[in-house]
Design an enzyme around this catalytic site. Structure first.
Site, PDB file in Angstrom:
ATOM      1  N   ARG A 102       0.881  -1.177   0.000  1.00  0.00           N
ATOM      2  CA  ARG A 102       0.000   0.000   0.000  1.00  0.00           C
ATOM      3  C   ARG A 102       0.910   1.215   0.000  1.00  0.00           C
ATOM      4  O   ARG A 102       1.676   1.431   0.948  1.00  0.00           O
ATOM      5  CB  ARG A 102      -0.906  -0.010   1.228  1.00  0.00           C
ATOM      6  CG  ARG A 102      -1.611   1.321   1.445  1.00  0.00           C
ATOM      7  CD  ARG A 102      -2.755   1.255   2.401  1.00  0.00           C
ATOM      8  NE  ARG A 102      -3.876   0.558   1.802  1.00  0.00           N
ATOM      9  CZ  ARG A 102      -5.099   0.530   2.310  1.00  0.00           C
ATOM     10  NH1 ARG A 102      -5.356   1.185   3.435  1.00  0.00           N
ATOM     11  NH2 ARG A 102      -6.072  -0.122   1.710  1.00  0.00           N
ATOM     12  N   HIS A 129      -7.217   0.804  -6.707  1.00  0.00           N
ATOM     13  CA  HIS A 129      -7.395  -0.102  -5.567  1.00  0.00           C
ATOM     14  C   HIS A 129      -8.009  -1.400  -6.112  1.00  0.00           C
ATOM     15  O   HIS A 129      -9.173  -1.708  -5.877  1.00  0.00           O
ATOM     16  CB  HIS A 129      -8.310   0.571  -4.539  1.00  0.00           C
ATOM     17  CG  HIS A 129      -8.271  -0.036  -3.179  1.00  0.00           C
ATOM     18  ND1 HIS A 129      -7.467  -1.112  -2.844  1.00  0.00           N
ATOM     19  CD2 HIS A 129      -8.957   0.277  -2.041  1.00  0.00           C
ATOM     20  CE1 HIS A 129      -7.661  -1.423  -1.558  1.00  0.00           C
ATOM     21  NE2 HIS A 129      -8.550  -0.601  -1.057  1.00  0.00           N
ATOM     22  N   GLN A 132      -9.845  -4.054  -3.892  1.00  0.00           N
ATOM     23  CA  GLN A 132     -11.174  -3.580  -3.496  1.00  0.00           C
ATOM     24  C   GLN A 132     -12.179  -3.871  -4.616  1.00  0.00           C
ATOM     25  O   GLN A 132     -13.284  -4.357  -4.368  1.00  0.00           O
ATOM     26  CB  GLN A 132     -11.109  -2.067  -3.213  1.00  0.00           C
ATOM     27  CG  GLN A 132     -12.422  -1.477  -2.776  1.00  0.00           C
ATOM     28  CD  GLN A 132     -12.848  -1.993  -1.413  1.00  0.00           C
ATOM     29  OE1 GLN A 132     -12.094  -1.927  -0.461  1.00  0.00           O
ATOM     30  NE2 GLN A 132     -14.062  -2.514  -1.308  1.00  0.00           N
ATOM     31  N   ASP A 224     -17.409   6.924  -1.726  1.00  0.00           N
ATOM     32  CA  ASP A 224     -16.166   6.792  -0.955  1.00  0.00           C
ATOM     33  C   ASP A 224     -15.882   8.158  -0.336  1.00  0.00           C
ATOM     34  O   ASP A 224     -16.529   9.164  -0.672  1.00  0.00           O
ATOM     35  CB  ASP A 224     -15.029   6.340  -1.899  1.00  0.00           C
ATOM     36  CG  ASP A 224     -13.703   6.093  -1.173  1.00  0.00           C
ATOM     37  OD1 ASP A 224     -13.716   5.922   0.064  1.00  0.00           O
ATOM     38  OD2 ASP A 224     -12.649   6.073  -1.849  1.00  0.00           O
ATOM     39  N   CYS A 264     -16.312   1.417   0.141  1.00  0.00           N
ATOM     40  CA  CYS A 264     -15.144   0.569   0.423  1.00  0.00           C
ATOM     41  C   CYS A 264     -14.766   0.595   1.899  1.00  0.00           C
ATOM     42  O   CYS A 264     -14.090  -0.311   2.365  1.00  0.00           O
ATOM     43  CB  CYS A 264     -13.968   1.024  -0.435  1.00  0.00           C
ATOM     44  SG  CYS A 264     -13.533   2.742  -0.176  1.00  0.00           S
ATOM     45  N   ARG A 292     -13.500  -8.979   0.865  1.00  0.00           N
ATOM     46  CA  ARG A 292     -12.074  -8.778   0.592  1.00  0.00           C
ATOM     47  C   ARG A 292     -11.301 -10.075   0.828  1.00  0.00           C
ATOM     48  O   ARG A 292     -10.391 -10.444   0.078  1.00  0.00           O
ATOM     49  CB  ARG A 292     -11.507  -7.668   1.500  1.00  0.00           C
ATOM     50  CG  ARG A 292     -12.040  -6.275   1.229  1.00  0.00           C
ATOM     51  CD  ARG A 292     -11.519  -5.691  -0.067  1.00  0.00           C
ATOM     52  NE  ARG A 292     -10.065  -5.562  -0.084  1.00  0.00           N
ATOM     53  CZ  ARG A 292      -9.383  -4.540   0.417  1.00  0.00           C
ATOM     54  NH1 ARG A 292     -10.013  -3.518   0.937  1.00  0.00           N
ATOM     55  NH2 ARG A 292      -8.048  -4.498   0.341  1.00  0.00           N
TER      56      ARG A 292
HETATM   57  N1   CP Z   1     -11.220  -0.489   1.973  1.00  0.00           N
HETATM   58  C1   CP Z   1      -9.968  -0.538   2.452  1.00  0.00           C
HETATM   59  O1   CP Z   1      -8.987  -0.740   1.726  1.00  0.00           O
HETATM   60  O2   CP Z   1      -9.879  -0.380   3.812  1.00  0.00           O
HETATM   61  P1   CP Z   1      -8.539  -0.166   4.638  1.00  0.00           P
HETATM   62  O3   CP Z   1      -7.984   1.175   4.258  1.00  0.00           O
HETATM   63  O4   CP Z   1      -8.954  -0.223   6.078  1.00  0.00           O
HETATM   64  O5   CP Z   1      -7.578  -1.251   4.280  1.00  0.00           O
HETATM   65  N1  NVA Z   2     -10.065   6.543  -1.497  1.00  0.00           N
HETATM   66  C1  NVA Z   2      -9.680   6.090  -0.175  1.00  0.00           C
HETATM   67  C2  NVA Z   2      -9.871   4.629  -0.044  1.00  0.00           C
HETATM   68  C3  NVA Z   2      -9.544   4.043   1.296  1.00  0.00           C
HETATM   69  C4  NVA Z   2      -9.683   2.562   1.355  1.00  0.00           C
HETATM   70  C5  NVA Z   2      -8.240   6.482   0.092  1.00  0.00           C
HETATM   71  O1  NVA Z   2      -7.389   6.324  -0.796  1.00  0.00           O
HETATM   72  O2  NVA Z   2      -7.963   6.948   1.206  1.00  0.00           O
END
Ligand code: CP
Ligand code: NVA
Length: 307
Positions: A102, A129, A132, A224, A264, A292
């Protein structure tokens, strides 16, 4: 499948195969438990940003199938700061059997993959993502089956989650619409790419400003956060622009009567999504989060070539 970095890298058949496997692994998990196909395998998990779902679901996916996972925090790795990404990748490749990362910049997960001799998975970047989106597609298929004529509507910021949802919708032949304010559109390059894919799959893409027009006949409404991780200094500006894009009972009432509402998570309740909708009859946000686990088991199984 060498890596899992972006939905656009994969064919509709490959994505459908992953989803079929996810459905199988989910059934198996609840019936008998999954066999230890990941025995002897460790997933290295690099996190440059916080996480609940991604961290725990990948860790548990590995454990359920007899493997293990290693959490590597931003402070430990210092990706590209303490050490170059190329060196981190080549060192980790000798220790673990796959890497999930990440990151802030999408280029960083691509750089990891470039130097890695083990599979690399994008666990969220500023651009996309994809894990997701796989869980989202699984959730949509569980509700509506494999129907092609679904209307998937994203309301809000044209962010990483919106990009991956557009990509998977287009690949699977679903219609995709997004209502976003000016200045917060999906990147043009992704739109062009999706338009090309849609000519082959028959999906219809629509880009609007008005959330009310967008949700008409929607079977899926997705939203989101208005401010993604890494954009915190823009919070005030975004909080001023996005309120008309809130997913609330009135907006949901304008969609198809069987509409499902997706997010998400983490949700900023009563900003992009009201409590009433998040906890209401149309919401699938928690089964979506739980999916997930199953979607990622399928991705890992194909990357390890064990299923
Ligand atoms: N939806 C998602 O990726 O959640 P987290 O940021 O908690 O991993
Ligand atoms: N769009 C959000 C998604 C989190 C899972 C972010 O990138 O923070």
């Amino acid at each position: 499948m060498e890596h899992f970095l972006d939905i656009s890298d994969h064919s509709p058949d490959e994505l459908q195969d992953l989803l079929d496997l996810a459905i199988h692994l989910k059934k198996e998990y609840f019936a008998t438990g999954n066999p230890p196909l990941f025995k002897g395998k460790v997933l290295g998990m690099i996190f440059q940003k916080p996480s609940l779902r991604t961290r725990v679901s990948f860790d548990m996916a590995m454990r359920h199938m007899g493997g293990d996972a290693l959490y590597l925090s931003p402070n430990e790795i210092g990706l590209g700061k303490r050490e170059s990404i190329a060196d981190v990748s080549r060192v980790l490749s000798g220790y673990v059997q796959a890497v999930m990362a990440r990151v802030f910049e999408h280029a960083h997960v691509l750089e990891l993959a470039k130097w890695s001799s083990v599979p690399v998975i994008n666990g969220l970047s500023d651009f996309s993502h994809p894990c997701q989106a796989m869980a989202d597609a699984l959730t949509i298929i569980e509700k509506f089956g494999k129907a092609k004529n679904l209307n998937v509507v994203f309301v809000g910021d044209g962010n990483n989650v919106a990009v991956s949802l557009m990509q998977i919708s287009t690949k699977l032949g679903w219609n995709f619409s997004i209502a976003s304010p000016e200045g917060f559109d999906i990147p043009a390059v992704s739109i062009e790419q999706a338009q090309q894919v849609s000519t082959g799959t028959g999906s219809r893409l629509t880009f609007l400003r008005d959330p009310h027009a967008a949700v008409k006949n929607a079977q899926v409404i997705y939203t989101d956060t208005w401010t993604s991780m890494g954009q915190e200094e823009e919070t005030a500006k975004r909080e001023a622009v996005f309120p008309p894009y809130q997913v609330n009972a009135k907006l949901v009432g304008e969609a198809d009567k069987d509409v499902i509402v997706m997010h998400c998570l983490p949700a900023h309740r009563n900003h992009e999504l009201t409590d009433e909708v998040a906890d209401g009859a149309h919401s699938v946000i928690f089964s979506q989060a739980h999916n997930r686990l199953h979607a990622q088991k399928a991705i890992l199984a194909r990357l390890f070539s064990v299923a």
